[in-house]
Design an enzyme around this catalytic site. Structure first.
Site, short mmCIF file in Angstrom:
data_model
loop_
_atom_site.label_atom_id
_atom_site.label_comp_id
_atom_site.label_asym_id
_atom_site.label_seq_id
_atom_site.Cartn_x
_atom_site.Cartn_y
_atom_site.Cartn_z
N GLU A 148 0.65 -1.40 0.46
CA GLU A 148 0.42 0.00 0.10
C GLU A 148 0.70 1.36 -0.27
O GLU A 148 0.42 2.30 -0.87
CB GLU A 148 -0.93 -0.13 1.65
CG GLU A 148 -1.81 0.98 1.45
CD GLU A 148 -2.59 1.97 0.43
OE1 GLU A 148 -3.24 3.02 -0.11
OE2 GLU A 148 -2.97 0.49 -0.44
N HIS A 170 2.28 1.88 -3.22
CA HIS A 170 1.68 1.96 -4.62
C HIS A 170 1.05 3.72 -4.51
O HIS A 170 1.25 4.62 -5.34
CB HIS A 170 0.24 1.29 -4.21
CG HIS A 170 -1.06 2.08 -5.10
ND1 HIS A 170 -1.04 2.45 -6.71
CD2 HIS A 170 -1.99 2.40 -5.07
CE1 HIS A 170 -2.03 2.44 -7.64
NE2 HIS A 170 -2.96 2.58 -5.65
N HIS A 186 -12.59 3.74 -9.78
CA HIS A 186 -11.04 4.14 -9.53
C HIS A 186 -10.03 3.72 -10.52
O HIS A 186 -9.67 4.54 -11.23
CB HIS A 186 -10.52 3.29 -7.94
CG HIS A 186 -9.38 3.95 -7.35
ND1 HIS A 186 -9.69 5.06 -7.48
CD2 HIS A 186 -8.91 3.40 -7.23
CE1 HIS A 186 -8.05 5.54 -7.26
NE2 HIS A 186 -7.35 4.33 -7.54
N HIS A 244 -19.29 -10.29 -15.79
CA HIS A 244 -17.90 -10.24 -16.75
C HIS A 244 -17.74 -10.90 -17.48
O HIS A 244 -17.15 -9.83 -18.99
CB HIS A 244 -16.75 -10.05 -14.98
CG HIS A 244 -15.40 -9.42 -15.29
ND1 HIS A 244 -14.94 -8.06 -16.22
CD2 HIS A 244 -14.06 -10.02 -15.92
CE1 HIS A 244 -13.81 -8.39 -17.01
NE2 HIS A 244 -13.68 -9.60 -17.11
#
Length: 302
Positions: A60, A63, A125, A214
């Site tokens: 994290e 990133h 996002h 999907h």
């Protein structure tokens, strides 16, 4: 610092860094590292660099660091391009879009950390970040004068291919959203075997429906890109921009389908999952380039 001779390497650097932002976001989600820094942002667990650094926290933090660097480099590229080649019609709009969507992407990411957003909101996002990536990618192509090399600046795209490509862009974006939703709802292994569980076809729960949706969108995407590719090759065989561009898109969607299937077959192998994110990133970049060419065609008609 903002000299014209810096444009080419800045464009390449910005494109590479934005690619790592995309892959970093996929890595965070795939490894369950979204809570690696707790609910703190921009700090991590209440500190600039926490003492305890499990792998989720490292992922994290990395990133976030890459995202911060990308904002700096993209701003540098935008200012340099605006100053030196702002007379090119597309540069200023692309500059605004790249920085604007990069900031929106950061805010959505921050909101996800602080307020634990709904997965259906979080799925946006990745799509937002792809728009920012594509803007940087297009600026880099323009900087390298790729249009002149491949005669794209004199290309006229007729209405049938324009319609096919616009629909392709919409279908791909919806497929990207459903793919991001698969990640954020942790539905990667839902709905059984690939391509479908023939012994139990009907989805039973929300996770199954997300995965089923999907796969359905992925099938539609593959078929539509194949149809568009065949039309483009058949009708624009003498134009390298169309021939190479749509061939690259068809190859990328094939690779996307393969890595998607392998993700299910291998129980979401991390390397395969990252390649899955990489291929869709560059496929969307190619589609953005087609849109740029179509907008030029539309302008030339006026």
């Amino acid at each position: 610092m903002f000299r014209k001779q810096n444009l080419k390497w800045l464009g390449v650097l910005a494109t590479i860094i934005m690619t790592f932002v995309q892959l970093g976001g996929a890595l965070v989600t795939k490894t369950g590292s979204e809570d690696g820094c707790g609910s703190s942002w921009p700090l991590c667990n209440g500190a600039l660099l926490p003492e305890n650094l499990p792998i989720q926290t490292i992922i994290e933090l990395s990133h976030r660091a890459v995202s911060a660097i990308s904002l700096i480099v993209v701003l540098w590229l935008v200012i340099t391009a605006w100053k030196n080649i702002g007379y090119i019609k597309e540069i200023k709009p692309l500059s605004i879009i790249s920085v604007g969507f990069l900031l929106v992407q950061a805010l959505v990411g921050a909101a996800a950390v602080i307020w634990q957003q709904n997965p259906y909101v979080l799925a946006l996002h990745f799509g937002i970040s792809l728009i920012s990536f594509s803007s940087v990618f297009l600026m880099t192509l323009i900087i390298f004068s790729i249009d002149k090399k491949y005669e794209a600046d004199i290309l006229f795209i007729h209405k049938p291919l324009r319609i096919l490509t616009w629909l392709m862009a919409i279908i791909v974006y919806l497929t990207i959203y459903t793919g991001a939703l698969v990640r954020h709802t942790k539905s990667s292994l839902a709905y059984g075997a690939w391509p479908i569980p023939f012994d139990d076809i009907v989805p039973h729960n929300a996770h199954d429906w997300v995965q089923f949706s999907h796969r359905g969108m992925a099938l539609i995407t593959f078929i539509w890109i194949m149809i568009t590719f065949i039309h483009a090759i058949k009708n624009y065989s003498d134009n390298r921009t169309v021939r190479y561009g749509y061939t690259a898109s068809f190859i990328l969607v094939i690779l996307q389908v393969i890595t998607g299937a392998l993700s299910v077959i291998t129980n979401v192998n991390l390397i395969i999952a990252l390649f899955h994110a990489l291929f869709i990133t560059y496929l969307f970049g190619m589609i953005a380039y087609f849109i740029l060419l179509m907008l030029r065609t539309t302008r030339s008609q006026k």
